[in-house]
Design a protein around this motif. Structure first.
Motif, mmCIF file in Angstrom:
data_model
loop_
_atom_site.group_PDB
_atom_site.id
_atom_site.type_symbol
_atom_site.label_atom_id
_atom_site.label_comp_id
_atom_site.label_asym_id
_atom_site.label_seq_id
_atom_site.Cartn_x
_atom_site.Cartn_y
_atom_site.Cartn_z
ATOM 1 N N ARG A 49 9.133 1.539 1.314
ATOM 2 C CA ARG A 49 8.826 1.180 -0.074
ATOM 3 C C ARG A 49 9.738 0.023 -0.469
ATOM 4 O O ARG A 49 10.942 0.081 -0.274
ATOM 5 C CB ARG A 49 9.045 2.376 -1.000
ATOM 6 C CG ARG A 49 8.133 3.546 -0.672
ATOM 7 C CD ARG A 49 8.424 4.752 -1.531
ATOM 8 N NE ARG A 49 8.008 4.574 -2.916
ATOM 9 C CZ ARG A 49 6.765 4.711 -3.362
ATOM 10 N NH1 ARG A 49 5.805 5.033 -2.532
ATOM 11 N NH2 ARG A 49 6.489 4.537 -4.634
ATOM 12 N N ASP A 51 10.368 -2.555 -3.776
ATOM 13 C CA ASP A 51 10.067 -2.864 -5.167
ATOM 14 C C ASP A 51 10.082 -4.384 -5.343
ATOM 15 O O ASP A 51 11.124 -4.997 -5.598
ATOM 16 C CB ASP A 51 11.091 -2.198 -6.088
ATOM 17 C CG ASP A 51 10.656 -2.212 -7.534
ATOM 18 O OD1 ASP A 51 9.681 -2.910 -7.862
ATOM 19 O OD2 ASP A 51 11.294 -1.503 -8.336
ATOM 20 N N VAL A 79 5.407 -1.870 -6.490
ATOM 21 C CA VAL A 79 6.109 -1.381 -5.308
ATOM 22 C C VAL A 79 5.152 -1.489 -4.131
ATOM 23 O O VAL A 79 4.031 -0.992 -4.191
ATOM 24 C CB VAL A 79 6.564 0.087 -5.495
ATOM 25 C CG1 VAL A 79 7.223 0.604 -4.232
ATOM 26 C CG2 VAL A 79 7.505 0.193 -6.675
ATOM 27 N N VAL A 81 4.077 -0.401 -0.509
ATOM 28 C CA VAL A 81 4.238 0.758 0.374
ATOM 29 C C VAL A 81 3.567 0.442 1.705
ATOM 30 O O VAL A 81 2.379 0.145 1.748
ATOM 31 C CB VAL A 81 3.600 2.025 -0.248
ATOM 32 C CG1 VAL A 81 3.776 3.210 0.682
ATOM 33 C CG2 VAL A 81 4.195 2.307 -1.608
#
Length: 148
Positions: A49, A51, A79, A81
């Protein structure tokens, strides 16, 4: 099983653009794929992850393009992923996830060439029509014509 990993290393993306590993959050989840019974017992898939919205490492232009390129891999909060489960070990899957993120950021940092739309010239149009006429002649010669 969730394990966070953050080191004090920097990931080089491009000259002048690095990403601190502390900005990445890696957790490990159960994976499918290669690994046999090991897959059922050990959480080997890495879920990374990042940001992008709050990252101090990214210039605004790169950030905006990164979120655009990421598509469904980006959440509403910005974010990104990435889930890596190609390999049997946590370490290889973690490296794979980081490599994929670096690839995305490199693609976002690349400025697409500005293209001025132009129209085909007279010679190009004539070549196109000549090619179409030639192809039509080939097809016409293949047809079976009744004898007179």
């Amino acid at each position: 099983m969730k394990t966070c990993y953050a080191a004090l290393m920097a990931i080089a993306i491009l000259p002048g653009l690095t990403l601190a590993e502390s900005e990445l959050e890696v957790s490990y989840i159960l994976a499918s794929g290669p690994g046999g019974q090991n897959v059922n017992k050990v959480a080997t898939a890495a879920q990374l992850r990042f940001d992008a919205v709050r990252s101090p490492s990214l210039p605004d232009r790169v950030r905006a393009r990164l979120l655009e390129i990421a598509g469904s891999r980006a959440t509403r909060e910005g974010v990104i992923v990435i889930t890596a489960r190609r390999f049997r070990t946590q370490a290889r899957n973690r490296e794979d996830a980081i490599e994929r993120l670096v690839g995305l950021i490199r693609e976002a940092a690349h400025r697409p060439a500005f293209r001025v739309a132009t129209r085909p010239g007279r010679a190009a149009r004539q070549r196109r029509l000549d090619g179409k006429a030639h192809r039509a002649g080939i097809k016409r010669s293949r047809s079976v014509r009744p004898e007179d």
